[in-house]
Design a protein around this motif. Structure first.
Motif, PDB file in Angstrom:
ATOM      1  N   ALA A   2       0.828  -1.193   0.000  1.00  0.00           N
ATOM      2  CA  ALA A   2       0.000   0.000   0.000  1.00  0.00           C
ATOM      3  C   ALA A   2       0.858   1.236   0.000  1.00  0.00           C
ATOM      4  N   ASP A   3       0.256   2.393  -0.374  1.00  0.00           N
ATOM      5  CA  ASP A   3       1.035   3.625  -0.423  1.00  0.00           C
ATOM      6  C   ASP A   3       0.993   4.316   0.927  1.00  0.00           C
ATOM      7  N   THR A  16       5.021 -10.151  -1.597  1.00  0.00           N
ATOM      8  CA  THR A  16       4.794  -9.608  -2.938  1.00  0.00           C
ATOM      9  C   THR A  16       5.414 -10.543  -3.972  1.00  0.00           C
ATOM     10  N   TYR A  39      -3.598  -6.723  -3.019  1.00  0.00           N
ATOM     11  CA  TYR A  39      -3.449  -5.725  -4.084  1.00  0.00           C
ATOM     12  C   TYR A  39      -2.991  -6.409  -5.370  1.00  0.00           C
ATOM     13  N   ALA A  41      -1.635  -5.238  -9.168  1.00  0.00           N
ATOM     14  CA  ALA A  41      -1.218  -4.188 -10.092  1.00  0.00           C
ATOM     15  C   ALA A  41      -0.845  -4.834 -11.416  1.00  0.00           C
ATOM     16  N   VAL A  56      -4.424  -0.656 -10.734  1.00  0.00           N
ATOM     17  CA  VAL A  56      -4.141  -1.250  -9.424  1.00  0.00           C
ATOM     18  C   VAL A  56      -5.472  -1.437  -8.714  1.00  0.00           C
ATOM     19  N   ALA A  58      -7.644  -3.223  -5.224  1.00  0.00           N
ATOM     20  CA  ALA A  58      -7.550  -3.689  -3.841  1.00  0.00           C
ATOM     21  C   ALA A  58      -8.763  -4.557  -3.523  1.00  0.00           C
ATOM     22  N   TRP A 273       2.657   0.259  -5.215  1.00  0.00           N
ATOM     23  CA  TRP A 273       1.839  -0.883  -5.627  1.00  0.00           C
ATOM     24  C   TRP A 273       2.530  -1.751  -6.673  1.00  0.00           C
TER      25      TRP A 273
END
Length: 457
Positions: A2-3, A16, A39, A41, A56, A58, A273
């Motif tokens: 997440a950002d 990831t 997530y 992307a 992207v 969620a 992401w």
């Protein structure tokens, strides 16, 4: 990941899976935050049938999903996770995972996806790939970029093609206007065209070589609307870009299903992401009606022939090969660079001779070559306005009477009928009588009964 507006704490079990972008194609990232969010992307859908655009997404997870993802993390933390192979270099595919160390503290580990042994792959990839599909269709859109063709119109001798870029996500997106792109997959490419003809009953029948427009690097007639040469798409917003362009191929009027392709670089709000700046995707399909054929005028035919001649120069018809399309062709020696002066008509399906061909050379000095040749497309052959008609479509003439209006631009050679009945040499050519004319000028008068034969543009 997440950002900055979400927690960036690396929790045990977070991981990831990342397939990096290369110089042409975009990236793909699958991320579990270690709590309840997955997530996805994806910046590369140009070869996908079910997915359009890039973005992207969620997805809020269910308890059963969490159990499966915890198993994925445990496998990624296995001590033998990098005992497979072989490794390749470009582009990299990597993973990172938060594991529990022997001291009870979380520790980040990373490695190559390509070094994961075969026995782990189903346990690692099945659940994330399935959740990625759900995220695309059911998840919230953080970033989502699409485009579509909205209109094709003819105006002032050119076509105006309107393309809409759409941001259906909740973050801004921006990119350079396509008139600044180089036209390749690495420098930016945008094109739209017909993939199917819509019949009166509503059926869509696939078409090839129909309406097509290359838009990158072409004139953007509403460029002044985009400050600094940047298209800025606010969340939920869209912008229409209008290009002045000529079609790539011959095409018939009618209703068509339009698709296309884009390779581009974008910037977007936020980070973390795994969506790379270079993305590639197909558009949302739309239905477009065009009310005129192309080419419809001699001017359009000259423009089309120029483009087609350049494209066809790469595909000479070799001895014994079959001609793919009708046209006037020029002989070119298979060895050396000598080119023939006169053009010969061939039809699709004709077979190129394997015998030697004797012909004046293009320099028109009176010298000849005699040997094997291949054939390159030079222009349209005389085309009847309709089947069995003796009237020829303007701009496709191969010969013209002296004193008449020149029907097509290029070089013309005076010829006089030999008076005999030999099929081998029915005409005598005046090699000193070559002229270069533009369509609409008057053909020179002759006192010897000669007419004029077109030699090419």
């Amino acid at each position: 990941m997440a950002d900055s507006e979400n927690s960036v704490v690396l929790r045990p079990g977070a991981f990831t899976l990342s397939w990096s972008a290369d110089l042409q194609y975009g990236s793909r990232d699958l991320t579990f935050d270690g709590e309840r969010t997955f997530y996805f992307a994806k910046g590369d859908t140009v070869n996908e049938d079910s997915q359009k655009g890039v973005g992207v997404f969620a997805l809020n997870l269910q308890n059963s999903d969490l159990q499966e993802l915890n198993v994925v993390a445990q496998n990624l933390c296995d001590k033998d996770i990098q005992s497979g192979g072989p490794e390749t270099v470009d582009p990299p595919s990597t993973f990172s995972v938060m594991c529990m160390g022997e001291d009870g503290k979380a520790v980040r580990r990373s490695g190559s996806i390509r070094l994961i042994p075969e026995r782990f792959k189903s346990r690692i990839f099945d659940a994330p790939l399935r959740l990625a599909e759900r995220a695309w269709t059911e998840g919230s859109k953080i970033i989502k970029l699409d485009f579509e063709t909205v209109a094709v119109e003819h105006k002032d001798g050119h076509y105006i093609v309107a393309v809409k870029f759409i941001n259906s996500g909740n973050r801004w997106i921006q990119f350079k206007t396509p008139d600044q792109w180089g036209g390749s997959t690495t420098s930016g490419r945008l094109g739209v065209g017909a993939t199917g003809a819509i019949h009166p009953n509503g059926d869509v029948v696939k078409v090839k070589g129909s309406w097509a427009f290359g838009l990158s690097g072409k004139g953007l007639i509403n460029r002044s609307e985009f400050k600094g040469g940047l298209v800025f798409l606010k969340p939920g917003g869209s912008e229409v870009l209008k290009f002045e362009v000529d079609p790539d191929y011959k095409a018939l009027k009618g209703s068509y299903e339009f698709s296309g392709i884009v390779f581009m670089r974008i910037e977007y709000e936020g980070y973390g992401w795994g969506l790379a700046s270079n993305v590639d995707f197909k558009p949302i399909k739309t239905r477009i009606t065009i009310d005129r054929d192309y080419p419809s005028t001699p001017q359009e035919r000259e423009q089309w022939e120029k483009t087609h001649r350049e494209n066809m120069s790469q595909w000479p018809v070799k001895p014994g090969a079959t001609f793919a399309e009708d046209g006037l062709y020029r002989a070119v020696r298979t060895s050396g660079t000598a080119r023939g002066l006169l053009l010969r008509p061939f039809k699709a399906g004709d077979v190129a001779t394997t015998d030697d061909v004797r012909m004046y050379t293009e320099v028109a000095s009176g010298t000849e070559f005699n040997g094997p040749v291949q054939w390159v497309w030079e222009g349209s052959a005389p085309t009847p306005v309709k089947q069995w008609s003796f009237d020829i479509i303007e701009g496709t003439e191969h010969v013209c009477k002296a004193g008449a209006i020149c029907p097509r631009s290029g070089r013309w050679l005076a010829r006089v009928h030999s008076g005999g009945f030999s099929a081998a040499a029915p005409y005598r050519y005046d090699l000193a009588g070559i002229v270069t004319l533009c369509r609409g000028q008057s053909m020179p008068a002759r006192t010897d009964g000669a007419d004029w034969e077109w030699l090419g543009a």
